[in-house]
Design a protein around this motif. Structure first.
Motif, PDB file in Angstrom:
ATOM      1  N   ARG A 195       0.856  -1.193   0.000  1.00 22.39           N
ATOM      2  CA  ARG A 195       0.000   0.000   0.000  1.00 22.39           C
ATOM      3  C   ARG A 195       0.889   1.238   0.000  1.00 22.39           C
ATOM      4  O   ARG A 195       1.768   1.396   0.851  1.00 22.39           O
ATOM      5  N   ILE A 196       0.650   2.114  -0.970  1.00 21.66           N
ATOM      6  CA  ILE A 196       1.424   3.341  -1.123  1.00 21.66           C
ATOM      7  C   ILE A 196       0.490   4.529  -0.959  1.00 21.66           C
ATOM      8  O   ILE A 196      -0.566   4.600  -1.604  1.00 21.66           O
ATOM      9  N   GLY A 197       0.865   5.454  -0.098  1.00 18.06           N
ATOM     10  CA  GLY A 197       0.085   6.673   0.094  1.00 18.06           C
ATOM     11  C   GLY A 197       0.691   7.827  -0.695  1.00 18.06           C
ATOM     12  O   GLY A 197       1.863   8.165  -0.516  1.00 18.06           O
ATOM     13  N   ALA A 245       3.862   7.387 -12.892  1.00 15.29           N
ATOM     14  CA  ALA A 245       4.870   6.454 -12.374  1.00 15.29           C
ATOM     15  C   ALA A 245       4.273   5.572 -11.287  1.00 15.29           C
ATOM     16  O   ALA A 245       4.528   4.355 -11.240  1.00 15.29           O
ATOM     17  N   LEU A 246       3.468   6.150 -10.435  1.00 18.93           N
ATOM     18  CA  LEU A 246       2.825   5.358  -9.382  1.00 18.93           C
ATOM     19  C   LEU A 246       1.832   4.362  -9.976  1.00 18.93           C
ATOM     20  O   LEU A 246       1.555   3.317  -9.380  1.00 18.93           O
ATOM     21  N   ALA A 293       0.124  -3.272  -6.475  1.00 19.81           N
ATOM     22  CA  ALA A 293       0.108  -2.434  -5.277  1.00 19.81           C
ATOM     23  C   ALA A 293      -1.146  -1.568  -5.279  1.00 19.81           C
ATOM     24  O   ALA A 293      -1.733  -1.291  -6.329  1.00 19.81           O
ATOM     25  N   ALA A 294      -1.551  -1.142  -4.106  1.00 19.19           N
ATOM     26  CA  ALA A 294      -2.644  -0.181  -3.966  1.00 19.19           C
ATOM     27  C   ALA A 294      -2.045   1.203  -3.768  1.00 19.19           C
ATOM     28  O   ALA A 294      -1.162   1.383  -2.916  1.00 19.19           O
ATOM     29  N   VAL A 295      -2.481   2.168  -4.560  1.00 21.59           N
ATOM     30  CA  VAL A 295      -1.990   3.542  -4.456  1.00 21.59           C
ATOM     31  C   VAL A 295      -3.174   4.435  -4.110  1.00 21.59           C
ATOM     32  O   VAL A 295      -4.124   4.544  -4.883  1.00 21.59           O
ATOM     33  N   ASP A 296      -3.109   5.070  -2.951  1.00 18.58           N
ATOM     34  CA  ASP A 296      -4.220   5.883  -2.462  1.00 18.58           C
ATOM     35  C   ASP A 296      -3.771   7.321  -2.228  1.00 18.58           C
ATOM     36  O   ASP A 296      -2.682   7.549  -1.663  1.00 18.58           O
TER      37      ASP A 296
END
Length: 483
Positions: free
Chosen positions: A268-270, A292-293, A301-304
């Motif tokens: 998980r990426i914030g 890029a994200l 991955a989850a990007v929030d």
């Protein structure tokens, strides 16, 4: 046998030059001689360095070739055996000048290595010279009155960033396979982003600093690795890491980082973006970083998006006061010496004068804000494995401009306000890997900071390795700098 063209060549169309891991393996297995690699390295430097001015204080070729030939006659002493490296000109390398980009120190020759440089040598690396840096490392434009300016290889009319600008350019141009740097306010991250390579600010304390001066109060800067792949970052970081009896306050050795896997699924990426609109960004930067994200999202991955987790003004107050206090602790004697004070760049004088105006209670309040941000950041890492920000708020600007005075019409009230995006991680000594984000409309590079909780250096490198294998941005040659 490995082709002789090796490190000397970065062909158009994304052709790979060998990375440090490949070279290390080839040297250890006697598939490649260190003397031949040194010849290739010196040829590459002769071919491109005059156009970018990244490597300075280069040792005589006959000395370097003799040292490389000697290493060929020895059994490997470490993972960097026979590998050429150049040292950032803020660190000491025995027998070479440490000018710090200042005429005050231009003639001083180091009698001993800085701790991390000694470790690079002990691992078998051959120090070929220094890499250029701004005067005293201040500012993110690599120019100084001793060695001149270092140009961005993707547009030589633009700055390469700083303060590890020479290191980043040397990597981007294929002059070395790994390089060291240091980072207080993005000095390993911004030049990495602006030169399409990787830079890593390790967890504070993992890599020792100087073996002199204060060990406890000024915990803002750290040494770290730069490279063209996360695997090479890990290789160099392991060599540089570890407790030093005169330069560390830690009592236990850091856990070695294994070669990073390629894994992003389940992470998980914030995304902190522009901190809720608080920071100005030039057009195209946020969109490029979001793209890029998206690579991480494609990898599972989850990007929030994350709303601003802390007050921007409080962060800046804490940062600017602690930074000036730290810088002045080293430089204030130069300002009090009439024979030296007129040789200091204006930004150095400004930092010293800012610090002189602070009280002990001002510093205590800045540390309290820093502590509150630490507590808040740790709660974010209960949800996210990494936080993401751009590496800079503007594109590489003219090499003749000392620093941007305005950004989107907003006046920059200090010489480094446009680098505010690097301060959240710097204040807390968190590990950060700067990854290349690709190129904007003008063909200029930009990067993304991946920020992790304390001691997550290996996990960040694993995440970055997955991204690297999906993108391989550093293998795109700077235009006009191929043989």
């Amino acid at each position: 046998m490995m082709p002789d063209t090796g490190i000397a060549r970065f062909l158009p169309g994304g052709a790979d030059g060998p990375d440090a891991c490949t070279l290390s393996s080839a040297l250890a297995g006697k598939e490649l001689r260190a003397e031949r690699l040194m010849e290739i390295t010196l040829d590459r430097i002769a071919s491109v360095n005059s156009r970018v001015n990244a490597i300075v204080s280069l040792r005589p070729a006959e000395e370097l070739l003799a040292e490389a030939a000697s290493s060929d006659d020895q059994d490997p002493v470490g993972p960097l055996h026979g590998l050429p490296v150049a040292i950032k000109d803020l660190a000491d390398a025995r027998g070479l000048p440490t000018s710090q980009g200042s005429p005050v120190f231009a003639e001083e020759i180091a009698e001993a290595d800085s701790p991390h440089v000694a470790r690079l040598r002990a691992a078998g690396a051959i120090v070929i010279g220094k890499t250029n840096t701004p005067e005293f490392g201040l500012g993110s434009n690599t120019y100084n009155p001793v060695h001149g300016a270092t140009a961005n290889p993707y547009d030589t009319s633009r700055t390469c960033g700083g303060s590890s600008g020479g290191a980043a350019v040397a990597l981007a141009c294929g002059m070395v396979a790994i390089a060291d740097g240091s980072d207080m306010m993005g000095s390993l991250r911004n030049p990495a982003g602006w030169n399409n390579v990787y830079g890593m600010r390790p967890t504070w304390g993992r890599v020792p600093g100087n073996a002199t001066g204060d060990l406890f109060l000024h915990r803002l800067s750290t040494n770290g690795p730069m490279a063209r792949s996360p695997a090479d970052l890990a290789l160099q970081l392991n060599v540089m890491s570890g407790v030093h009896p005169l330069a560390s306050v830690a009592s236990s050795e850091p856990v070695p980082i294994p070669p990073p896997e390629s894994k992003a699924g389940g992470t998980r990426i914030g995304w902190l973006g522009d901190w809720g609109g608080a920071w100005p960004f030039e057009r195209g930067i946020l969109a490029l970083c979001e793209n890029a994200l998206g690579v991480f999202a494609d990898l599972g991955a989850a990007v929030d998006p994350v709303p601003p987790p802390f007050a921007r003004d409080d962060l800046w107050q804490s940062w600017i006061q602690l930074r000036s206090w730290s810088i002045a602790s080293e430089l204030h004697p130069l300002l009090t010496d009439p024979s030296l004070s007129n040789q200091l760049k204006p930004e150095a004088i400004w930092e010293i004068e800012q610090a002189r105006a602070l009280s002990a209670l001002d510093i205590h309040r800045a540390s309290e804000i820093r502590s509150d941000w630490w507590r808040r950041a740790l709660t974010l890492f209960e949800t996210y494995d990494a936080l993401a920000l751009p590496t800079a708020q503007c594109w590489p600007f003219s090499i003749d401009l000392h620093w941007p005075k305005t950004l989107l019409g907003k006046e920059m009230d200090t010489y480094h306000r446009w680098m505010e995006v690097t301060t959240p991680a710097s204040l807390l000594g968190l590990p950060v890997v700067a990854i290349p984000a690709g190129f904007g409309e003008a063909g200029l590079p930009m990067g993304v900071q991946l920020i992790g909780p304390p001691d997550s250096d290996g996990a960040l490198l694993t995440l970055a390795q997955a991204y690297h294998e999906a993108t391989r941005w550093p293998q795109r040659a700077p235009p006009g700098l191929t043989p």
